[in-house]
Design an enzyme around this catalytic site. Sequence first.
Site, PDB file in Angstrom:
ATOM      1  CE  LYS A  83      26.403  -9.618  91.667  1.00  0.00           C
ATOM      2  NZ  LYS A  83      25.945  -8.529  90.775  1.00  0.00           N
ATOM      3  CB  SER A 158      29.193  -6.330  89.835  1.00  0.00           C
ATOM      4  OG  SER A 158      27.798  -6.599  89.892  1.00  0.00           O
ATOM      5  CB  SER A 182      26.082  -6.081  87.297  1.00  0.00           C
ATOM      6  OG  SER A 182      26.875  -5.018  87.733  1.00  0.00           O
TER       7      SER A 182
END
Lengths: 490, 99
Positions: A83, A158, A182
């Site tokens: 990420k 997210s 997330s």
Amino acid sequence: MANLSSFRTVRDVHSAFESKKISPVELTQDYLNAAKKSEIGAYLTICEDVALQQARAAEALIQRQGRVPCLEYPLLGIPLGIKDNLNMDGVKTTCASKMLENYVAPYTATCVSRLQKSGAVTLGKLNLDEFAMGGSNENSAFGPVRHPTHPDRVPGGSSGGSAAAVRANLCFGSLGSDTGGSIRLPASYCGVVGMKPTYGRVSRFGLVAFASSLDQVGPFAQTVEDAALLMDVMSGYDPLDSTSIPQEKMNTYAATQTAPEWSQIRIGVPKEYFVGGLTPAVEQSIQASLKWFEKQGAQLVPISLPHTEYAVSVYYVVAVSEASSNLARYDGIRFGMRPAASDQAKDLNDFYMKSRSLFGPEVKRRIILGTFALSSGYSEAYFQRACQVRRKIVGDFNDAFQKVDLIVGPVSPTTAFKLGEKSSDPLKMYLNDIFTIPANLAGLPALSVPCGIDEEGLPIGLHLMAAPFQEDRLVSAAHAFQNGSLFGKV
Amino acid sequence: MVDVNEALTRQVAALARLELSENEVKTFSSQLSQIIKYVEKLQEVDVKGVEPLSHPIDLPTPLRPDVVLASPTDLEGKPKVLQAAPEVLYDGFKVPPIL
């Protein structure tokens, strides 16, 4: 090019390496090609040179030893995506924000370097909601991620890029971060496994801070077994994170190797998680999953978590307050972008204002909300009260875990929604996090495992939570569920 | 119950050093008002005598020896932290004259 979807577990990949069906370099090249060709927007940066170098090193080691030395290098040659709010030395960390569009990290996050030291190949950086703020991955300054099987839908957020990339075979596994769901929400929407550890298990050093008392890094994989393997490698004390718990590395992988003693397992079913709002398909899948556990011999125990209805409110005061403080560092002076207008600023204040105009709308909204909740005259009624109710929520879990070993329910009331469906209504988006937020407020380990699909073929995730440090229980039950139930195989 | 009007939004944005356009002020005011109205729910809870919880785990703050360590450098010996600087002058961060 190999059929990447034929590799389900790290063990499959390692045996393919040993039988010379595919080499680490070929595998990495295949994933890189897939990543470059993909149109779902999962990657922000592809690190071709670094990845191939790592793959060549893995290949040389296997050639030298004639086998995969998986005790020393449990992730040897395994291509992972990271990420883009986790640092990798010499690579951009943009947080999907204009503010950090050109930011090149001068060091590597502890969790990432531990994966690399275990032999993993790091393919690149994955898209997210700006600064990890969002539940749909529509808040990225560099364009949304699309759902891997339904392009008109969101992948969840997210960590949308991390979930979508695993599902679309653009990486074997990935890392995300989970502040209010997330990891688990996009895992649920995309039909992969996503896990959040107990707060403090995985170092936050090198993770760009959003809400420091809630943020945790965790893995995505196709299987619970591999998620556990990644967790184990990343876990353990790190002196560079002052909230890292002084404990040894975990060995949750071992928990996947023996069948759970079902008669000893009590599964809590909170009545507050089934009070309407679930779509019929989600409700049905969760009920069927609960029945499966019961059939194995586990005991289902109705429980109550009475403060559940306040969790979203607590979260959207606490998380934004911490965010407003953490994001005060973006001033355009020592790092990040400095827009041309900043150079014309008339004073220091004006300079800050001009530089900080690079934040996107959701980030601005949360900074303002957090500044409000902490400001003089309001902090008692908002921030302090939220922290008090947070303790009540933790109390609910303490009581519940006296009676049960696991708490099981839905990850989200719905399956993946359409792009644009909720983007104009932040409150509606926030309410979607109702089932995932409590685990962050209490620091609990939790995971999402696929448990079915709805009438449109969209995946549904089953949410399991355990008491702090009980990752073994979580992993063991989820692994058995994934391999034993019909619904676990999406 | 707080009245989140445009003036309050502007005032809080200024505290956070955020410059908002007229449009943003309008949109944010109505959205923030909605969100703050929602979190008013917290006032229902009886929190008398409840100690606020700001962190999920209870750990002492670890201290390390107070020793200066060298900043990591790149191949040319320049501090790596400068790689990310918007503007560099010699081995330092360059800023406009108003600072």
